[in-house]
Scaffold this motif. Structure first.
Motif, PDB file in Angstrom:
ATOM      1  N   LYS A   1       4.816 -11.579   5.829  1.00  0.00           N
ATOM      2  CA  LYS A   1       4.650 -12.054   4.458  1.00  0.00           C
ATOM      3  C   LYS A   1       3.185 -11.963   4.090  1.00  0.00           C
ATOM      4  O   LYS A   1       2.337 -12.513   4.790  1.00  0.00           O
ATOM      5  CB  LYS A   1       5.086 -13.523   4.352  1.00  0.00           C
ATOM      6  CG  LYS A   1       6.567 -13.772   4.496  1.00  0.00           C
ATOM      7  CD  LYS A   1       6.860 -15.251   4.313  1.00  0.00           C
ATOM      8  CE  LYS A   1       8.339 -15.504   4.188  1.00  0.00           C
ATOM      9  NZ  LYS A   1       8.617 -16.950   4.009  1.00  0.00           N
ATOM     10  N   ASP A   2       2.898 -11.316   2.988  1.00  0.00           N
ATOM     11  CA  ASP A   2       1.517 -11.170   2.557  1.00  0.00           C
ATOM     12  C   ASP A   2       1.498 -10.839   1.071  1.00  0.00           C
ATOM     13  O   ASP A   2       1.478  -9.676   0.688  1.00  0.00           O
ATOM     14  CB  ASP A   2       0.833 -10.060   3.362  1.00  0.00           C
ATOM     15  CG  ASP A   2      -0.622  -9.874   2.962  1.00  0.00           C
ATOM     16  OD1 ASP A   2      -1.212 -10.803   2.385  1.00  0.00           O
ATOM     17  OD2 ASP A   2      -1.159  -8.777   3.215  1.00  0.00           O
ATOM     18  N   ASN A   3       1.544 -11.851   0.239  1.00  0.00           N
ATOM     19  CA  ASN A   3       1.544 -11.641  -1.211  1.00  0.00           C
ATOM     20  C   ASN A   3       0.137 -11.766  -1.764  1.00  0.00           C
ATOM     21  O   ASN A   3      -0.203 -12.724  -2.446  1.00  0.00           O
ATOM     22  CB  ASN A   3       2.493 -12.642  -1.887  1.00  0.00           C
ATOM     23  CG  ASN A   3       3.923 -12.155  -1.878  1.00  0.00           C
ATOM     24  OD1 ASN A   3       4.195 -10.978  -1.641  1.00  0.00           O
ATOM     25  ND2 ASN A   3       4.851 -13.057  -2.156  1.00  0.00           N
ATOM     26  N   THR A   4      -0.687 -10.769  -1.461  1.00  0.00           N
ATOM     27  CA  THR A   4      -2.054 -10.777  -1.967  1.00  0.00           C
ATOM     28  C   THR A   4      -2.314  -9.476  -2.720  1.00  0.00           C
ATOM     29  O   THR A   4      -2.970  -8.568  -2.219  1.00  0.00           O
ATOM     30  CB  THR A   4      -3.078 -10.945  -0.822  1.00  0.00           C
ATOM     31  OG1 THR A   4      -2.808  -9.950   0.183  1.00  0.00           O
ATOM     32  CG2 THR A   4      -2.989 -12.313  -0.180  1.00  0.00           C
ATOM     33  N   GLY A   5      -1.752  -9.409  -3.912  1.00  0.00           N
ATOM     34  CA  GLY A   5      -2.004  -8.240  -4.758  1.00  0.00           C
ATOM     35  C   GLY A   5      -0.983  -7.142  -4.565  1.00  0.00           C
ATOM     36  O   GLY A   5       0.010  -7.319  -3.863  1.00  0.00           O
ATOM     37  N   TYR A   6      -1.221  -6.021  -5.223  1.00  0.00           N
ATOM     38  CA  TYR A   6      -0.270  -4.911  -5.183  1.00  0.00           C
ATOM     39  C   TYR A   6      -0.109  -4.403  -3.746  1.00  0.00           C
ATOM     40  O   TYR A   6      -1.076  -4.304  -2.993  1.00  0.00           O
ATOM     41  CB  TYR A   6      -0.742  -3.756  -6.074  1.00  0.00           C
ATOM     42  CG  TYR A   6      -1.191  -4.183  -7.450  1.00  0.00           C
ATOM     43  CD1 TYR A   6      -0.633  -5.299  -8.083  1.00  0.00           C
ATOM     44  CD2 TYR A   6      -2.181  -3.487  -8.143  1.00  0.00           C
ATOM     45  CE1 TYR A   6      -1.055  -5.702  -9.349  1.00  0.00           C
ATOM     46  CE2 TYR A   6      -2.605  -3.878  -9.400  1.00  0.00           C
ATOM     47  CZ  TYR A   6      -2.046  -4.998  -9.986  1.00  0.00           C
ATOM     48  OH  TYR A   6      -2.469  -5.404 -11.233  1.00  0.00           O
TER      49      TYR A   6
END
Lengths: 470, 470
Positions: free
Chosen positions: A187-192
């Motif tokens: 999981k890594d929701n840091t930008g596009y």
């Protein structure tokens, strides 16, 4: 700067071992394995490290030299073969073969782009895990190429395409900058999510140098059913039942016509007629689980019983041993080779909304028969994914030139029908050189514009894999 | 053009029913549900169709008016709340609630962006399928927002993030052009996968108007185990065993500390002490399958037996009924609410390479205790994904202002430790306004440059969701 000067510059920077320029030495890198494409190059580079790839690309960009990344050369669309430009440099990843890590707690594998897929599958297996990407060319294809083309294969119905297996990517951009996206995070929701652009970009945005992949539990308990069906429609109804009842155990759902079985029996060694009679079509299903063979067989028996009772298939054979399982798979696996042995033919790797396959097959065949009533379709594929290998051989007795002469007209019909049903002209093989014209003519203009603009973001000098895809 | 003129222009184009401008009417759209953010807007738009969204965006772009897309307003980072600019227009998808199709052969669902996630889950269930995306806010959050933020939730360990469930997207770009990517194909290798950029872009590239999702077989047979563990390290060893033995049956693997149980018992109704004694930490595992409850229970018994024998856990309780299963889940589900009831606190949604969680937890806590020896960490999360909700409450007896006063220092320590172990400062919640500064300071400069360039490709006038993410 002349080509020779630039090769010299490369050699000075990277060493003679990395830079090949002699005609005989670079010859094997100029064509694709099917022999459909052939190009030119001033040099072939065989870097050993990401830093060397970065150095090479920076030099190429500064000189405006086109770069053609090359994996295992098992692609079917000419995507890794240089075009006719004399200035081309082929960049092969074949020396970057380290497995950097396998972790059975995180269930991840980090490997360099030149690793052979089959080797990675075996390494995972030895560590007690499954790398589910599996395809015919797996003992030649490289993982970097698998990702650059978003490879598919036989287990997509359960595990998804190559894209779904990727946690991270390290790549070198044509600027020589290193994209440090080799993360193993789930999981890594840091930008596009930039790595998604590199996956399936066919070497037009940069060079993938290493990958981080998800591993799955080993599924050592396996069982295969071959079911005879009267039509693609029945095959879909059967699929609905299997999907619902077996859940994630359903690892493969392959379809092929009775004509494909004829072809395999005529050309392949060690295959046997599966039933007492020939049926219109067949479905090969593989179920797999982590353990408990008895429970798997029980489930299979129940589901196949229900399928026969509800008339969702005409007949069914269940593998009772590993040898039988392999024999059933052989009927499916030998189709491509049998068709090659039969002579020149036309391949189409297409996908459709699954529920529309039956209509597509009727109307496509009708139009093809208008063109040539004796054309021989050999249709098979990954049915559970809506993916058909819609291949056509010449009529019996027709000259070998048939495929070359009728090719354009046949392909136009097939792809036109694919469009009509909202399908894709490339399911899993990609665009490369082979489908470029069709792609450029049929893709939504807005999407094409966005792709071209994104290409300029990654590759402002336009050196990456010219003449492929865009 | 004054704001009033532009609102009038919107109203003339879209009708009075779609355009709200009165202060009282737009008031509810100006803040986030936690009350952390509050902004301004000249109008709130509630379009009913994709065409109306396109018309609205074209007008906004022509006038250079900032647009803030709004889903269910359940985000935790202020991503759907306007900033202080008076010219902002909030664009709500709440009227676009049609389920366009559910197909049980293709196993797909096509729905408009404003559909409530919980409604879509129930619609799939009624059709005999599973939409696996599941999270605390599912009865308020909208599917468009779920995709725009790449939502996670409790089933990621088995089914992946929202991204993995997406087959296609329809979106309107700020130019007013419609991105017609609402395909249901499982395989489509025709160029760069542009929809991947929209997923997780937090409304900065365009407005998602409809989505095509994968459905899975229903898993009606469920069982839950609560295991007591002595440490995060032991929880990981237990995870390794469960993953290997249970394969795809493992649908959730949640971790929480004994302190979290204290908190829940203090604040929540109808929860019970799970064991005769308090343990340092707990793991809640859910196993699920399409059928055969007896086989699932047998597997569970075997695996839990092995775990106890190999000392991979201290104690274990297996649910023997649906009521017990729900009671065990309640221990986990009530943590957030219990912490809210306890008073102001600091939330951190972070992820780590799974195998490094134990080290991270030791060093992060040590540094926090240097700052404030009495800080109360309440740590829980989706352990199988490496995702921790690393939350901290004020020391017993400390004033409620503690969180506001110590917040920056605490967060700096937590995120710094996350970086040290190669983790992510946003696992599943996104960046929004909340983490923007941290994101811009710590993200790789090359990735930031590529993101900004891609933003310009999609949104040349820079009107989409200003002040969020980039």
């Amino acid at each position: 700067m002349s080509d020779t000067d630039f090769s010299l510059q490369l050699r000075n920077a990277l060493g003679p071992d990395v830079v090949l320029t002699e005609a005989a030495a670079i010859e094997p890198w100029l064509s694709d394995w099917r022999g459909l494409y052939r190009g030119h190059a001033q040099a072939v580079l065989r870097p050993r490290t990401t830093a060397e790839v970065a150095q090479a690309l920076a030099l190429c960009q500064a000189a405006g030299v086109p770069v053609v990344p090359r994996g295992g050369n098992t692609g079917l669309c000419g995507g890794a073969t240089p075009d006719g430009g004399a200035a081309n440099v082929v960049l092969s990843l074949d020396r970057m073969t380290a497995v950097r890590s396998i972790d059975t707690i995180a269930n991840t594998m980090v490997a360099e782009a030149g690793c052979i897929l089959g080797n990675l599958r075996r390494a995972a297996q030895e560590a007690g895990r499954l790398l589910p990407l599996s395809l015919a060319a797996e003992d030649s294809s490289q993982i970097g190429g698998n990702l650059a083309t978003n490879a598919g294969g036989v287990n997509v119905v359960r595990y998804g395409m190559a894209r779904e297996l990727v946690l991270g990517i390290e790549a070198v951009l044509p600027t020589g900058e290193i994209f440090n996206g080799l993360r193993t995070l789930r999981k890594d929701n840091t930008g596009y999510d930039l790595k998604q652009l590199l996956i399936g970009s066919e070497g037009t945005l940069g060079v993938i140098t290493a990958v981080a992949l998800r591993l799955y539990p080993r599924t050592d308990v396996r069982s295969v059913v071959l079911a005879a069906v009267e039509s693609p429609k029945q095959a879909l109804e059967l699929y609905e039942l299997l999907f619902q009842r077996c859940g994630a155990r359903l690892q493969a759902y392959e379809f092929f016509t009775g004509d494909c079985v004829d072809l395999v029996l005529a050309h392949a060694q060690g295959v046997q007629e599966p039933f007492a009679q020939r049926y219109p079509a067949y479905v090969l299903m593989e179920l797999a689980d982590t353990s408990d063979e008895a429970a798997l067989n029980q489930l299979l028996e129940t589901v196949v019983g229900e399928a026969l009772e509800r008339e969702l298939c005409l007949d069914a054979a269940v593998s009772a041993s590993l040898a039988q399982l392999q024999a059933l798979w052989k009927l499916r696996e030998e189709i491509s080779e049998a068709q090659r042995a039969d002579g020149p033919h036309l391949k189409h790797d297409v996908s459709l909304p699954i529920e529309r396959i039956p209509e597509f097959m009727v109307t496509a065949e009708a139009r093809l028969r208008e063109l040539d009533p004796s054309v021989r379709p050999f249709i098979f594929g990954h049915f559970g994914d809506g993916n058909l290998h819609y291949n056509l051989s010449r009529p019996a007795g027709a000259p070998r030139e048939w495929a070359a002469e009728k090719g354009a007209a046949v392909t136009d019909i097939v792809l036109d029908e694919v469009h009509r049903y909202g399908g894709s002209i490339s399911a899993e093989h990609g665009i490369g050189q082979l489908k470029r014209e069709h792609f450029l003519h049929t893709k939504d203009p807005l999407e094409l514009r966005l792709m071209r603009d994104i290409k300029r973001v990654f590759d402002p000098a336009g050196i990456m894999n010219p003449g492929k895809l865009l």
